[in-house]
Design a protein around this motif. Structure first.
Motif, mmCIF file in Angstrom:
data_model
loop_
_atom_site.group_PDB
_atom_site.id
_atom_site.type_symbol
_atom_site.label_atom_id
_atom_site.label_comp_id
_atom_site.label_asym_id
_atom_site.label_seq_id
_atom_site.Cartn_x
_atom_site.Cartn_y
_atom_site.Cartn_z
ATOM 1 N N PHE A 1 0.854 -1.184 0.000
ATOM 2 C CA PHE A 1 0.000 0.000 0.000
ATOM 3 C C PHE A 1 0.890 1.235 0.000
ATOM 4 O O PHE A 1 1.847 1.319 0.785
ATOM 5 N N SER A 2 0.581 2.201 -0.842
ATOM 6 C CA SER A 2 1.275 3.492 -0.795
ATOM 7 C C SER A 2 0.250 4.605 -0.938
ATOM 8 O O SER A 2 -0.762 4.449 -1.626
ATOM 9 N N SER A 3 0.509 5.689 -0.272
ATOM 10 C CA SER A 3 -0.459 6.788 -0.277
ATOM 11 C C SER A 3 -0.470 7.480 -1.643
ATOM 12 O O SER A 3 0.578 7.692 -2.265
ATOM 13 N N LYS A 4 -1.666 7.814 -2.104
ATOM 14 C CA LYS A 4 -1.814 8.413 -3.437
ATOM 15 C C LYS A 4 -1.304 9.846 -3.493
ATOM 16 O O LYS A 4 -0.916 10.333 -4.553
ATOM 17 N N ASP B 1 -3.167 6.358 12.275
ATOM 18 C CA ASP B 1 -4.598 6.254 11.985
ATOM 19 C C ASP B 1 -4.848 5.452 10.702
ATOM 20 O O ASP B 1 -5.806 4.664 10.623
ATOM 21 N N LYS B 2 -3.967 5.613 9.711
ATOM 22 C CA LYS B 2 -4.120 4.853 8.467
ATOM 23 C C LYS B 2 -3.792 3.372 8.684
ATOM 24 O O LYS B 2 -4.477 2.487 8.165
ATOM 25 N N LEU B 3 -2.737 3.111 9.467
ATOM 26 C CA LEU B 3 -2.406 1.719 9.800
ATOM 27 C C LEU B 3 -3.558 1.049 10.530
ATOM 28 O O LEU B 3 -3.927 -0.092 10.235
ATOM 29 N N SER B 4 -4.142 1.775 11.468
ATOM 30 C CA SER B 4 -5.266 1.233 12.231
ATOM 31 C C SER B 4 -6.434 0.885 11.320
ATOM 32 O O SER B 4 -7.054 -0.178 11.450
ATOM 33 N N GLY B 5 -6.717 1.767 10.360
ATOM 34 C CA GLY B 5 -7.827 1.513 9.439
ATOM 35 C C GLY B 5 -7.591 0.267 8.593
ATOM 36 O O GLY B 5 -8.494 -0.559 8.401
ATOM 37 N N MET C 1 5.048 -7.792 8.183
ATOM 38 C CA MET C 1 4.753 -6.406 7.812
ATOM 39 C C MET C 1 6.037 -5.598 7.796
ATOM 40 O O MET C 1 6.960 -5.840 8.556
ATOM 41 N N GLN C 2 6.087 -4.629 6.870
ATOM 42 C CA GLN C 2 7.240 -3.739 6.754
ATOM 43 C C GLN C 2 6.726 -2.399 6.254
ATOM 44 O O GLN C 2 6.007 -2.348 5.256
ATOM 45 N N ASN C 3 7.051 -1.340 6.960
ATOM 46 C CA ASN C 3 6.536 -0.043 6.523
ATOM 47 C C ASN C 3 7.631 1.002 6.446
ATOM 48 O O ASN C 3 8.648 0.928 7.142
ATOM 49 N N SER C 4 7.396 1.964 5.560
ATOM 50 C CA SER C 4 8.256 3.133 5.441
ATOM 51 C C SER C 4 7.366 4.358 5.620
ATOM 52 O O SER C 4 6.212 4.238 6.008
ATOM 53 N N ALA C 5 7.883 5.530 5.299
ATOM 54 C CA ALA C 5 7.107 6.753 5.509
ATOM 55 C C ALA C 5 5.810 6.755 4.703
ATOM 56 O O ALA C 5 4.752 7.153 5.202
ATOM 57 N N ILE C 6 5.880 6.311 3.443
ATOM 58 C CA ILE C 6 4.692 6.434 2.579
ATOM 59 C C ILE C 6 4.202 5.091 2.033
ATOM 60 O O ILE C 6 3.386 5.051 1.113
ATOM 61 N N SER C 7 4.707 3.984 2.597
ATOM 62 C CA SER C 7 4.244 2.691 2.090
ATOM 63 C C SER C 7 4.174 1.659 3.211
ATOM 64 O O SER C 7 4.843 1.787 4.243
ATOM 65 N N LEU C 8 3.365 0.627 2.970
ATOM 66 C CA LEU C 8 3.216 -0.483 3.900
ATOM 67 C C LEU C 8 3.183 -1.768 3.077
ATOM 68 O O LEU C 8 2.384 -1.905 2.151
#
Length: 413
Positions: free
Chosen positions: A309-312, A320-324, A339-346
């Motif tokens: 997932f990456s923010s558009k 809050d986005k992770l929780s959703g 799971m692995q996340n960065s600033a703008i991606s999961l």
């Protein structure tokens, strides 16, 4: 009291059932609780019945095939088959009757009412056969004792009521009962999740303050790798509860993930042994036992999905986005294995056991850019070293993550 658990492979045919009787005579079965799975691939066949029912296809033919399979086993085991055949015919006619009158569209509810008959049939056969061979035992319907909520296919145990029920069991006898099953407050059948018979045995061991629990497998014990996927696996002689929980969490197929907690809470020793060579020592899992030998352990989870997932709008993936995202994964019963996340991606490696991922991704597509790789492999190496990766096949690497002594790699063949 000791608790023994026999899986489907250990009771897959008539010869296997005969071997269970021989095993009990060798290792002893006084003051013992036997938890038994459905025979062979019966659960898979009954799952097919449920699917045929919802697809409005001929499910009765499949039921008759499953019944014939059990009756053939009975034919090889019993001199007088009359009584046990009558009991089995009731189980399978009950499936047909239930499906004909059922009005519920709830797949999971229907699943539990149908699939339970595999364990009921197998334990009836085994209990009757043991009695015929002189091994006196009492058959119990575990649904009268193990109580859960009504979360069908993933029943959550009502520990207080379950423990109270099992406390009424008289000691000093041999009991035969079903794995995988429970019932809710209305006495509708529930199941504890696929491969939940190990968990059933652990629940019973906890409730009875058992001396020990033993799972009888077609392998010599807990191996450092699954022999189906890795060559030259090594037997682990003993493991701590903590290490076993880690291995189960990452997907070691020989240990059900929920099994360890009830045993650890009361420090009940847990053994994994071979039903082919029952007098061998196998693997002991107990408090404080170091991993011996101390070697790398390899786990493969196949048929996974890698989703990114990456923010558009290039905004941060904040709490809050992770929780959703995770709330929706939970509601869809999708298990996250990495799971692995960065600033703008999961990035998530997930297991879509109930086939809900596609619908979920369609919902989330409105908010995120999504990349989806299907049919990926997740390799986990516990206690890895510089030589460990050489064991893995040469596949295209998609993601890598290291946490202390654990290395995880997502690959595509």
């Amino acid at each position: 009291m000791k608790v023994y658990k026999f899986g489907g492979a250990s009771v897959k045919d008539a010869d296997s059932v005969k071997n269970v009787a021989i095993l009990l005579e060798k290792v002893g079965c006084e003051d013992t609780f036997m938890v038994v799975s459905a025979m062979g691939k019966t659960t898979n066949a009954l799952e097919e019945v449920v699917q045929l029912y919802f697809d409005e296809q001929d499910y009765e033919k499949k039921i008759h095939e499953i019944e014939a399979f059990h009756l053939e086993i009975v034919k090889e085991l019993f001199d007088d088959q009359t009584k046990i055949n009558q009991e089995l015919k009731i189980f399978f006619s009950d499936i047909v009757s239930f499906l004909r009158r059922n009005k519920s569209p709830n797949y999971s509810y229907v699943y539990d009412q149908v699939v339970c008959n595999g364990e009921l049939a197998s334990t009836r056969i085994i209990s009757a056969y043991l009695n015929q061979t002189g091994i006196a035992n009492t058959w119990l319907d575990v649904r009268d004792y193990l109580k859960t909520d009504n979360n069908y296919r993933e029943g959550k145990v009502n520990w207080d009521e379950t423990e109270k029920n099992f406390r009424t069991i008289e000691s000093g006898k041999l009991y035969v009962t079903q794995g995988f099953l429970g019932s809710d407050e209305n006495h509708f059948t529930t199941t504890l999740g696929r491969e939940g018979s190990d968990y059933t045995a652990a629940i019973i061991a906890y409730c009875l303050d058992a001396q020990s629990m033993t799972i009888w497998k077609d392998v010599p014990g807990v191996l450092n790798a699954d022999p189906r996927y890795f060559s030259d696996p090594v037997l682990l002689n003993h493991i701590s509860y903590e290490e076993a929980i880690e291995l189960a969490y990452y997907g070691a197929s020989v240990i059900h993930p929920k099994t360890m907690q009830p045993l650890q809470n009361k420090e009940i020793p847990f053994f994994v042994k071979s039903f082919i060579n029952p007098t061998d020592s196998g693997t002991a899992i107990k408090k404080g036992a170091p991993l011996e030998p101390k070697i790398s352990c390899f786990i493969l989870k196949k048929d996974q999905h890698l989703v990114r997932f990456s923010s558009k709008d290039f905004s941060f993936i904040t709490e809050d986005k992770l929780s959703g995202i995770f709330n929706q994964l939970y509601d869809a019963k999708i298990k996250v294995n990495l799971m692995q996340n960065s600033a703008i991606s999961l990035s998530l490696c997930v297991e879509d056991k109930y086939g809900n991922l596609k619908e979920l991704l369609n919902k989330l597509d409105k908010m995120y850019n999504i990349q989806h790789d299907e049919q990926v492999n997740l390799y986990t190496i516990r206690h890895f070293d510089e030589h460990s990766e050489k064991v893995l096949p040469l596949e295209r690497e998609l993601l890598r993550q290291t946490l202390k002594e654990t290395l995880q790699i997502v690959t595509k063949a």
